[in-house]
Enzyme design. Structure first.
Site: not given
Ligand SMILES: Cc1cc2nc3c(=O)[nH]c(=O)nc-3n(C[C@H](O)[C@H](O)[C@H](O)COP(=O)(O)O)c2cc1C
Length: 373
Positions: A97, A184, A231, A321-322
């Site tokens: 990424q 971002y 993304r 993810g987690r």
């Protein structure tokens, strides 16, 4: 066998299954260079159909957090080469990424204490990043006021992205994921609630999408469109992103434009678990219809909901993810209906091996219990 666990041809990249490890910042990189522990961490998780690495900055200017890796120096490229080698040896695939945080930064992270850059000269309100405080200690710091990029500046940042994309190929990655989500830099241009520019990079929808699409094209030209993913976080609210008038149309138009570009994938990040901002379910269906390529959806998925998404054709790949932090063998656990180890948010960021490379695979943990008992 469940479709989620079946192989998938992602525009020429063959994935062993449809489970994607979502990008996760771990803030454990000294001097921005991936090290042997980074390599071990990703190697342990190579059972994912596709790993997407933690956000990795394309330049010093793109940095918003201390201890995150970069992809703009020879040392960083060399560090990543060991990571990609390890994942490939285990039969996995890995994208990096690539990240520019824009205004989510602080002068202590910038060269010569310069102001961070953005689409605008307004700081994101109520947010922090991770830099050096007034006494020189690492910690959360309020964001510095950014300077709006000039047209030349936009061209220069686009070139930095292209260089990072080429560096990523040199580092042995199977492709790149452009971080266009979570408030971002790219979202600072796309989101009309933030972008108040009056030149050809602001105002109309076409103008707000210009930087993102030009950057996608430049990177696709450099390394091949099938190696470029992006993304996005439609309806995202992280980092002072607000709702705006033609929000749905913005994302659906972008979906159509990205279809034309024949990319590796588009990855939707649902922020429900991050800041309580879920992507509306009916919108996901519309996005699916508007975007014809490989679609990844991530955010608060379970094996069951991921299977529903993939079986119904709403998503091609399911991002976790987690659960991947605490279950390096997540796919094997899905395959065998083994229970999952819960994750511990206290060890997500920074610190040592604990919560990073010490989570056992299921078989080891069972054997340990047998030995202990
Ligand atoms: C520790 C941590 C770090 C993260 N870092 C990133 C990141 O670098 N880039 C990104 O796009 N998302 C990042 N995310 C968001 C995840 O990719 C994912 O979308 C989110 O955790 C929701 O998925 P989950 O419910 O399966 O965990 C991060 C999430 C966590 C928990």
């Amino acid at each position: 066998m469940s479709k989620l666990l079946q192989s998938y041809d992602m525009n020429g990249t063959l994935l062993a299954n449809r489970v994607l490890m979502a990008p996760m910042t771990r803030s454990r990189t000294q001097d921005t260079v991936p090290d042997a522990k980074t390599a071990l961490y990703y190697r342990q998780r190579a059972g994912a159909g596709l790993i997407v690495t933690e956000g990795s900055q394309i330049s010093i200017e793109g940095t918003g957090y201390l201890f995150t890796p970069g992809i703009h120096t020879p040392e960083q490229i060399k560090g990543w080469q060991a990571v990609t080698k390890g994942v490939h040896e285990e039969g996995g695939k890995i994208f990096i990424q690539i990240w520019h945080v824009g205004r989510i930064s602080h002068v202590s992270l910038q060269e010569n204490g310069a102001a961070p850059i953005s689409s605008v000269d307004e700081p994101a309100h109520g947010c922090t990043c991770f830099g050096y405080d007034e006494s020189g200690q690492p910690g959360p710091v309020p964001l510095s006021t950014p300077r709006a990029l000039t047209k030349d500046g936009i061209a220069r940042v686009t070139t930095d992205f292209v260089t990072a994309a080429k560096n990523s190929m040199e580092a042995g990655f199977d492709g790149i994921e452009i971080h266009g989500a979570n408030g971002y830099l790219f979202e600072q241009f796309i989101n009309a609630g933030c972008n108040n520019r009056t030149d050809e990079y602001g105002g109309s929808l076409e103008n707000r999408l210009r930087f993102t699409l030009d950057a996608v094209d430049a990177m696709a030209d450099a390394i091949g469109s099938s190696k470029v993913g992006i993304r996005l976080a439609p309806y995202g609210r992280l980092h002072d992103m607000h709702s705006f008038d033609d929000e749905e149309n913005t994302w659906l138009t972008l979906a159509g434009k990205l279809t034309e570009r024949d990319l590796a994938y588009v990855h939707l990040s649902d922020q429900e678990s991050l800041c309580n901002a879920a992507i509306p379910k009916d919108f996901i269906r519309k996005f699916r219809n508007a975007y014809k390529g490989t679609l990844v959806i991530a955010g608060s998925l379970t094996q069951e909901t991921a299977e529903e998404l993939v079986n119904s054709g709403v998503a091609d790949l399911a991002g976790f993810g987690r659960p991947f932090i605490s279950n390096p063998d997540l796919v094997e656990r899905f395959r065998n209906n083994w229970p999952l180890t819960p994750f511990d948010p206290a060890t997500f960021y920074g610190g040592g091996d604990e919560g990073y490379i010490d989570y056992p695979v299921y078989r080891e943990s069972v054997d340990d219990e047998v030995r202990a008992g």
